[in-house]
Design a protein around this motif. Sequence first.
Motif, PDB file in Angstrom:
ATOM      1  N   GLY A 106      73.247 112.652  54.188  1.00  0.00           N
ATOM      2  CA  GLY A 106      72.998 112.478  52.762  1.00  0.00           C
ATOM      3  C   GLY A 106      71.867 111.528  52.424  1.00  0.00           C
ATOM      4  N   LEU A 107      71.150 111.007  53.425  1.00  0.00           N
ATOM      5  CA  LEU A 107      70.074 110.050  53.198  1.00  0.00           C
ATOM      6  C   LEU A 107      68.731 110.662  53.601  1.00  0.00           C
ATOM      7  CD1 LEU A 107      71.713 106.806  54.661  1.00  0.00           C
ATOM      8  CD2 LEU A 107      71.618 107.514  52.254  1.00  0.00           C
ATOM      9  N   VAL A 108      67.716 110.430  52.785  1.00  0.00           N
ATOM     10  CA  VAL A 108      66.365 110.867  53.130  1.00  0.00           C
ATOM     11  C   VAL A 108      65.888 110.017  54.302  1.00  0.00           C
ATOM     12  CG1 VAL A 108      63.994 111.120  52.352  1.00  0.00           C
ATOM     13  CG2 VAL A 108      65.872 111.580  50.772  1.00  0.00           C
ATOM     14  N   THR A 109      65.676 110.655  55.445  1.00  0.00           N
ATOM     15  CA  THR A 109      65.460 109.935  56.697  1.00  0.00           C
ATOM     16  C   THR A 109      64.071 110.205  57.252  1.00  0.00           C
ATOM     17  OG1 THR A 109      67.821 110.081  57.222  1.00  0.00           O
ATOM     18  CG2 THR A 109      66.317 109.605  59.054  1.00  0.00           C
ATOM     19  N   LEU A 110      63.359 109.122  57.560  1.00  0.00           N
ATOM     20  CA  LEU A 110      62.069 109.216  58.227  1.00  0.00           C
ATOM     21  C   LEU A 110      62.288 109.060  59.724  1.00  0.00           C
ATOM     22  CD1 LEU A 110      58.926 109.239  58.227  1.00  0.00           C
ATOM     23  CD2 LEU A 110      59.051 106.738  58.133  1.00  0.00           C
ATOM     24  N   PHE A 111      61.852 110.055  60.501  1.00  0.00           N
ATOM     25  CA  PHE A 111      61.864 109.957  61.956  1.00  0.00           C
ATOM     26  C   PHE A 111      60.500 109.411  62.368  1.00  0.00           C
ATOM     27  CE2 PHE A 111      65.187 112.899  60.965  1.00  0.00           C
ATOM     28  CZ  PHE A 111      66.150 112.684  61.936  1.00  0.00           C
ATOM     29  N   TYR A 112      60.485 108.109  62.666  1.00  0.00           N
ATOM     30  CA  TYR A 112      59.220 107.415  62.924  1.00  0.00           C
ATOM     31  C   TYR A 112      58.872 107.479  64.398  1.00  0.00           C
ATOM     32  CZ  TYR A 112      55.856 103.575  63.235  1.00  0.00           C
ATOM     33  OH  TYR A 112      54.730 102.820  63.478  1.00  0.00           O
ATOM     34  N   ASP A 113      57.705 108.099  64.714  1.00  0.00           N
ATOM     35  CA  ASP A 113      57.297 108.233  66.110  1.00  0.00           C
ATOM     36  C   ASP A 113      56.075 107.394  66.447  1.00  0.00           C
ATOM     37  OD1 ASP A 113      55.211 109.599  64.938  1.00  0.00           O
ATOM     38  OD2 ASP A 113      55.790 111.577  65.695  1.00  0.00           O
ATOM     39  N   GLY A 114      55.576 106.645  65.467  1.00  0.00           N
ATOM     40  CA  GLY A 114      54.442 105.761  65.721  1.00  0.00           C
ATOM     41  C   GLY A 114      53.127 106.465  65.948  1.00  0.00           C
ATOM     42  N   SER A 115      53.048 107.756  65.653  1.00  0.00           N
ATOM     43  CA  SER A 115      51.841 108.527  65.953  1.00  0.00           C
ATOM     44  C   SER A 115      50.678 108.193  65.022  1.00  0.00           C
ATOM     45  CB  SER A 115      52.141 110.025  65.892  1.00  0.00           C
ATOM     46  OG  SER A 115      52.602 110.396  64.592  1.00  0.00           O
ATOM     47  N   LYS A 116      50.971 107.625  63.851  1.00  0.00           N
ATOM     48  CA  LYS A 116      49.906 107.248  62.923  1.00  0.00           C
ATOM     49  C   LYS A 116      50.382 106.097  62.045  1.00  0.00           C
ATOM     50  CE  LYS A 116      51.285 110.560  59.339  1.00  0.00           C
ATOM     51  NZ  LYS A 116      50.855 111.678  58.471  1.00  0.00           N
ATOM     52  N   PRO A 117      49.451 105.289  61.541  1.00  0.00           N
ATOM     53  CA  PRO A 117      49.832 104.200  60.638  1.00  0.00           C
ATOM     54  C   PRO A 117      50.395 104.774  59.340  1.00  0.00           C
ATOM     55  CG  PRO A 117      47.591 103.905  61.475  1.00  0.00           C
ATOM     56  CD  PRO A 117      48.009 105.301  61.821  1.00  0.00           C
ATOM     57  N   ILE A 118      51.439 104.143  58.819  1.00  0.00           N
ATOM     58  CA  ILE A 118      51.994 104.618  57.555  1.00  0.00           C
ATOM     59  C   ILE A 118      51.831 103.583  56.441  1.00  0.00           C
ATOM     60  CG2 ILE A 118      53.628 106.173  58.657  1.00  0.00           C
ATOM     61  CD1 ILE A 118      55.813 104.166  58.128  1.00  0.00           C
ATOM     62  N   PHE A 119      51.240 102.434  56.764  1.00  0.00           N
ATOM     63  CA  PHE A 119      50.904 101.458  55.722  1.00  0.00           C
ATOM     64  C   PHE A 119      49.404 101.525  55.488  1.00  0.00           C
ATOM     65  CE2 PHE A 119      49.557  97.302  54.165  1.00  0.00           C
ATOM     66  CZ  PHE A 119      50.434  97.110  53.114  1.00  0.00           C
ATOM     67  N   ASN A 120      49.022 101.672  54.213  1.00  0.00           N
ATOM     68  CA  ASN A 120      47.621 101.787  53.830  1.00  0.00           C
ATOM     69  C   ASN A 120      47.221 100.557  53.024  1.00  0.00           C
ATOM     70  OD1 ASN A 120      45.253 102.509  52.154  1.00  0.00           O
ATOM     71  ND2 ASN A 120      45.505 104.546  53.065  1.00  0.00           N
ATOM     72  N   TYR A 121      46.362  99.735  53.592  1.00  0.00           N
ATOM     73  CA  TYR A 121      45.994  98.475  52.952  1.00  0.00           C
ATOM     74  C   TYR A 121      45.243  98.703  51.639  1.00  0.00           C
ATOM     75  CZ  TYR A 121      47.464  95.776  57.006  1.00  0.00           C
ATOM     76  OH  TYR A 121      48.207  95.187  57.993  1.00  0.00           O
ATOM     77  N   GLU A 122      44.376  99.696  51.594  1.00  0.00           N
ATOM     78  CA  GLU A 122      43.597  99.954  50.379  1.00  0.00           C
ATOM     79  C   GLU A 122      44.485 100.424  49.236  1.00  0.00           C
ATOM     80  OE1 GLU A 122      40.392 102.585  51.152  1.00  0.00           O
ATOM     81  OE2 GLU A 122      39.383 101.224  52.556  1.00  0.00           O
ATOM     82  N   LEU A 123      45.364 101.367  49.518  1.00  0.00           N
ATOM     83  CA  LEU A 123      46.261 101.870  48.482  1.00  0.00           C
ATOM     84  C   LEU A 123      47.262 100.799  48.060  1.00  0.00           C
ATOM     85  CD1 LEU A 123      46.928 105.503  49.744  1.00  0.00           C
ATOM     86  CD2 LEU A 123      45.344 104.753  47.955  1.00  0.00           C
ATOM     87  N   ASN A 124      47.686  99.986  48.993  1.00  0.00           N
ATOM     88  CA  ASN A 124      48.599  98.900  48.656  1.00  0.00           C
ATOM     89  C   ASN A 124      47.925  97.884  47.749  1.00  0.00           C
ATOM     90  OD1 ASN A 124      51.319  97.571  49.335  1.00  0.00           O
ATOM     91  ND2 ASN A 124      49.873  95.920  49.756  1.00  0.00           N
ATOM     92  N   GLU A 125      46.643  97.613  47.994  1.00  0.00           N
ATOM     93  CA  GLU A 125      45.918  96.668  47.147  1.00  0.00           C
ATOM     94  C   GLU A 125      45.693  97.254  45.752  1.00  0.00           C
ATOM     95  OE1 GLU A 125      44.257  93.368  45.632  1.00  0.00           O
ATOM     96  OE2 GLU A 125      45.411  93.595  47.488  1.00  0.00           O
ATOM     97  N   GLU A 126      45.415  98.550  45.668  1.00  0.00           N
ATOM     98  CA  GLU A 126      45.291  99.201  44.360  1.00  0.00           C
ATOM     99  C   GLU A 126      46.587  99.035  43.561  1.00  0.00           C
ATOM    100  OE1 GLU A 126      44.822 103.658  42.335  1.00  0.00           O
ATOM    101  OE2 GLU A 126      44.359 103.374  44.475  1.00  0.00           O
ATOM    102  N   PHE A 127      47.703  99.248  44.227  1.00  0.00           N
ATOM    103  CA  PHE A 127      49.000  99.069  43.580  1.00  0.00           C
ATOM    104  C   PHE A 127      49.216  97.611  43.183  1.00  0.00           C
ATOM    105  CE2 PHE A 127      53.417  97.761  44.100  1.00  0.00           C
ATOM    106  CZ  PHE A 127      54.072  98.592  43.216  1.00  0.00           C
ATOM    107  N   ASN A 128      48.844  96.678  44.050  1.00  0.00           N
ATOM    108  CA  ASN A 128      49.097  95.261  43.801  1.00  0.00           C
ATOM    109  C   ASN A 128      48.332  94.703  42.614  1.00  0.00           C
ATOM    110  OD1 ASN A 128      51.090  94.548  45.604  1.00  0.00           O
ATOM    111  ND2 ASN A 128      49.656  94.087  47.265  1.00  0.00           N
ATOM    112  N   ILE A 129      47.203  95.298  42.303  1.00  0.00           N
ATOM    113  CA  ILE A 129      46.438  94.829  41.136  1.00  0.00           C
ATOM    114  C   ILE A 129      47.306  94.882  39.885  1.00  0.00           C
ATOM    115  CG2 ILE A 129      44.522  95.406  39.597  1.00  0.00           C
ATOM    116  CD1 ILE A 129      42.967  96.294  42.091  1.00  0.00           C
ATOM    117  N   PHE A 130      48.047  95.963  39.728  1.00  0.00           N
ATOM    118  CA  PHE A 130      48.912  96.113  38.557  1.00  0.00           C
ATOM    119  C   PHE A 130      50.239  95.380  38.756  1.00  0.00           C
ATOM    120  CE2 PHE A 130      45.991  99.654  38.538  1.00  0.00           C
ATOM    121  CZ  PHE A 130      45.502  99.613  37.241  1.00  0.00           C
TER     122      PHE A 130
END
Length: 274
Positions: free
Chosen positions: A8-32
Amino acid sequence: MRVATVDGLVTLFYDGSKPIFNYELNEEFNIFYRRVGSEHNWTEIWHSWPLSDECKDYIRERLSWQQVIVQEGVVEIPEMTFFGCHNILKVFFADTVTNIKLCAFMGCKNLAFVKWSLNLQLIGNHAFNNCNLSGVFIPPRCRVIRGCAFARNSNLTIFTVPQDTQVGSSIVSYSKLLERSPFGGDDAYHETNTWLKNVNNDDQFALHRVCSSFRPSLQEIIDTMKEKGGPAAFNVENSIGITPSRYLKENPYAHVTEKEIIEKYILDMMEENS
């Protein structure tokens, strides 16, 4: 990496194949966020902010995850990987994970259950800062826990850490557990850490560790059962009033009786050691 619904939970199967944190998009969000979000429940109002479609999709995806299963083969959780993923409730680490880096799960405010890797060696600064953990059982091979790793888990009451683990400052600051400490302030963090290492690790409470996310030795379980009368030991309080039964809340077998839990572990151990 893939996403599916598990229990019943939305589950991410994390395999480390690619970064999932985006510094640029996070900074765009942080401005607001810095303008208005920090003063309100940003999860309810962020949709109205003039963000790019890419940023909105990025935030929407990160808020959709409710459970993370770190798959076999992943060795390291990079810094900031799940930073601010408010709706994650549970995390299960494969035993291949050895390092959890800086702020990896910081701000996962609803994270209440972690199944640790047996081979975990390092937990970085602020790795689980501002989560919702009430019990933490550090695996025996963990060698380093850096500063503020479990700070601001306000409900944290149980913290078990090996004696030879190097512990940084303020690792459980602003928690219920630390309210019981006779020490305070960063100037006394060595004394506080010594207190943390002993408050839940007294040998007479070895049955506590039966309900942790790593398995104690078979001999430890049997010896404790002999010395303390078996399941009756679950009713003994330690020096800050925690009984081993409290540990069941963090155990995947919480719905089973205490006796059945002990019997299951012993039978499993006997099978593995036969």
